[in-house]
Scaffold this motif. Sequence first.
Motif, PDB file in Angstrom:
ATOM      1  N   SER A 138       0.833  -1.207   0.000  1.00  0.00           N
ATOM      2  CA  SER A 138       0.000   0.000   0.000  1.00  0.00           C
ATOM      3  C   SER A 138       0.865   1.253   0.000  1.00  0.00           C
ATOM      4  CB  SER A 138      -0.900   0.002   1.241  1.00  0.00           C
ATOM      5  OG  SER A 138      -1.552   1.246   1.374  1.00  0.00           O
ATOM      6  N   ARG A 139       0.417   2.253  -0.720  1.00  0.00           N
ATOM      7  CA  ARG A 139       1.140   3.532  -0.746  1.00  0.00           C
ATOM      8  C   ARG A 139       0.979   4.291   0.566  1.00  0.00           C
ATOM      9  NH1 ARG A 139      -0.280   6.866  -6.044  1.00  0.00           N
ATOM     10  NH2 ARG A 139       1.330   8.174  -5.104  1.00  0.00           N
ATOM     11  N   THR A 140       0.056   3.844   1.428  1.00  0.00           N
ATOM     12  CA  THR A 140      -0.188   4.573   2.670  1.00  0.00           C
ATOM     13  C   THR A 140       0.737   4.148   3.799  1.00  0.00           C
ATOM     14  OG1 THR A 140      -1.895   2.995   3.341  1.00  0.00           O
ATOM     15  CG2 THR A 140      -2.601   4.899   2.047  1.00  0.00           C
ATOM     16  N   SER A 141       1.443   3.015   3.639  1.00  0.00           N
ATOM     17  CA  SER A 141       2.364   2.562   4.690  1.00  0.00           C
ATOM     18  C   SER A 141       3.782   3.014   4.374  1.00  0.00           C
ATOM     19  CB  SER A 141       2.331   1.032   4.814  1.00  0.00           C
ATOM     20  OG  SER A 141       2.925   0.421   3.673  1.00  0.00           O
ATOM     21  N   LEU A 142       4.598   3.164   5.422  1.00  0.00           N
ATOM     22  CA  LEU A 142       5.980   3.587   5.221  1.00  0.00           C
ATOM     23  C   LEU A 142       6.758   2.550   4.419  1.00  0.00           C
ATOM     24  CD1 LEU A 142       6.860   5.111   8.724  1.00  0.00           C
ATOM     25  CD2 LEU A 142       6.472   6.330   6.572  1.00  0.00           C
ATOM     26  N   GLN A 145       5.656   2.724   0.804  1.00  0.00           N
ATOM     27  CA  GLN A 145       6.239   3.885   0.127  1.00  0.00           C
ATOM     28  C   GLN A 145       7.684   3.615  -0.266  1.00  0.00           C
ATOM     29  OE1 GLN A 145       5.643   7.480   2.480  1.00  0.00           O
ATOM     30  NE2 GLN A 145       3.551   6.889   2.952  1.00  0.00           N
ATOM     31  N   LYS A 149       8.905   3.243  -4.114  1.00  0.00           N
ATOM     32  CA  LYS A 149       9.933   4.190  -4.550  1.00  0.00           C
ATOM     33  C   LYS A 149      11.119   3.453  -5.156  1.00  0.00           C
ATOM     34  CE  LYS A 149      10.307   8.076  -4.129  1.00  0.00           C
ATOM     35  NZ  LYS A 149      10.079   9.204  -5.082  1.00  0.00           N
ATOM     36  N   LYS A 175       0.353   2.998  -8.529  1.00  0.00           N
ATOM     37  CA  LYS A 175       1.188   2.977  -7.331  1.00  0.00           C
ATOM     38  C   LYS A 175       2.620   3.458  -7.566  1.00  0.00           C
ATOM     39  CE  LYS A 175      -1.260  -0.622  -4.746  1.00  0.00           C
ATOM     40  NZ  LYS A 175      -1.135  -1.887  -3.975  1.00  0.00           N
TER      41      LYS A 175
END
Length: 387
Positions: A138-142, A145, A149, A175
Motif C-alpha cells: 500500500s502507498r499509505t504505509s511507510l 512507500q 519508490k 502505485k
Amino acid sequence: MADEQRPLRIIHCFRSPVGGIFRHVRDLVEEHSKAGHEVGILCDSSTGGEHENRLFDDIRPYLSLGLTRVPIRRAPGISDIPVIWDTYKTIKSLRPDVLHGHGAKGGVLARLVGSALRVNRYRVARLYTAHGGSLHYSRTSLLGQFVLKMERLQEYLTDALVFICEYERDTYMKKVGKPKTKTRLIYNGIGERDFQVIPTRSDAVQFIYIGMLRDLKGPDLFVDAFARTERLAGRPLSALMIGDGPDRDKYRDMMVERGLGKRISMLPAMRVQDAFTMSDNVVVPSRAEAMPYIVLEALGAGKTVIASRVGGIPEVLGKDSSALVAPGDAGDLARVMAEAIAKPGWGRQTMPSADAVKAVFSAPVMAKDVLKLYYELVGMTPQPANI
C-alpha cells in the motif's frame, strides 16, 4: 547463420521456486529451448521441497545454461551483498544476451547484475516482470512507500517492464507511476497439454484449495467459508487443502477448533494434474493476486473455479462472472460455494469455454511475444522460431 539471427542466451532470475512465478519461468524455458535458444535459471536454494525438485527435473533437459541456486532471502539485508557478488560472477561467466528478473528480488538481481555488466561494456538486455509482488504493498504505509519508490528508481536500470495482465499494468501506473521505460502486456498462458479435461475420482470432495499456505492466499477464508457453506447447504460436506507453506499448522489448528478436522483434509504440494482429480470445484480465495496460474490450469482441466475478484482473475473468468466473490469476504465466498453445489450445471453455465481461454492465455503465444521483445532489446532481427 548470420550473427543478427543467432539464438539468444537467456537467464531467468527469481527468488522462490514455487507457485506462479516458477510455472511461468518453466513454460518460457521449455518453449524457448525448443525454439533453439540457450536458457538458464538462477533462484533461491533455501525454498522448495520434493515437489519442486521433481519440477526442476522436468525442465533440466532444457537448461543448457544450467540451474544455479544461491541463498536469497525474502527481505533485503546485508546478507544480499555476497549473494549479488556471487550472482554477478556466475552470470558473467554464462555470457547472457538477456537477463529476465521475476518478482521483486529476482528483479533486483537481474537489473543490478545486468547494469554492472554494462559498466564493463557488456551488452545485456534487462527485463523485469513483477508478478504482483511489490505491487501488493500500500502507498499509505511507510514500508509500501519505500518499496514502491525503489520500483521507480530501478526503472533507470530496466530496459523493459513486462506486465502479465491489465490489472498489473494498471496497478503499476497507480502505485509507481507511468513507466519511463519500454513496457509490454503479455498474458500468462498454459500449454496445449493443459487443455485436457481431467476426470474426477469417485471419492472426490466437494471443494479443493490448491496453493501456498499463507494468509495472502486466503486458506483461512477457505476454512471459514466451508463452515458457512455447510450451514447454507444444511448437511456435512467435504474439502481438501493441498499445498505447503509457513502457516500450515495454523490452518490445521483452525480446522480442529471448529470441529472440521474430519471433513477438511490436508495434503502436501503435488502435481496440479493429480490434485484436479480430487474435486470438480477449485476455490481460489486470495486476498491479492496478479494472474494466478491455478485459475488457468483449472479451467483447462474442465473444473469449476470460484475465486476472489482480485488481480487479473476477472480478466479470465469475465468481469461480470457470478463465480467472482468479494475479496476477504468469507460470507460471500460461502454463498457462491453453496450455489455451485446446489444448482445442477452451474459450473458449465458459468465458466468460460476452453476455446475462449486458449485464444488469449496460451503459453506458445506468451513465449513468442516475450521472445520478440528480447530481440527488440538486444537489437537483433528475430529468427524464424518453432514456437
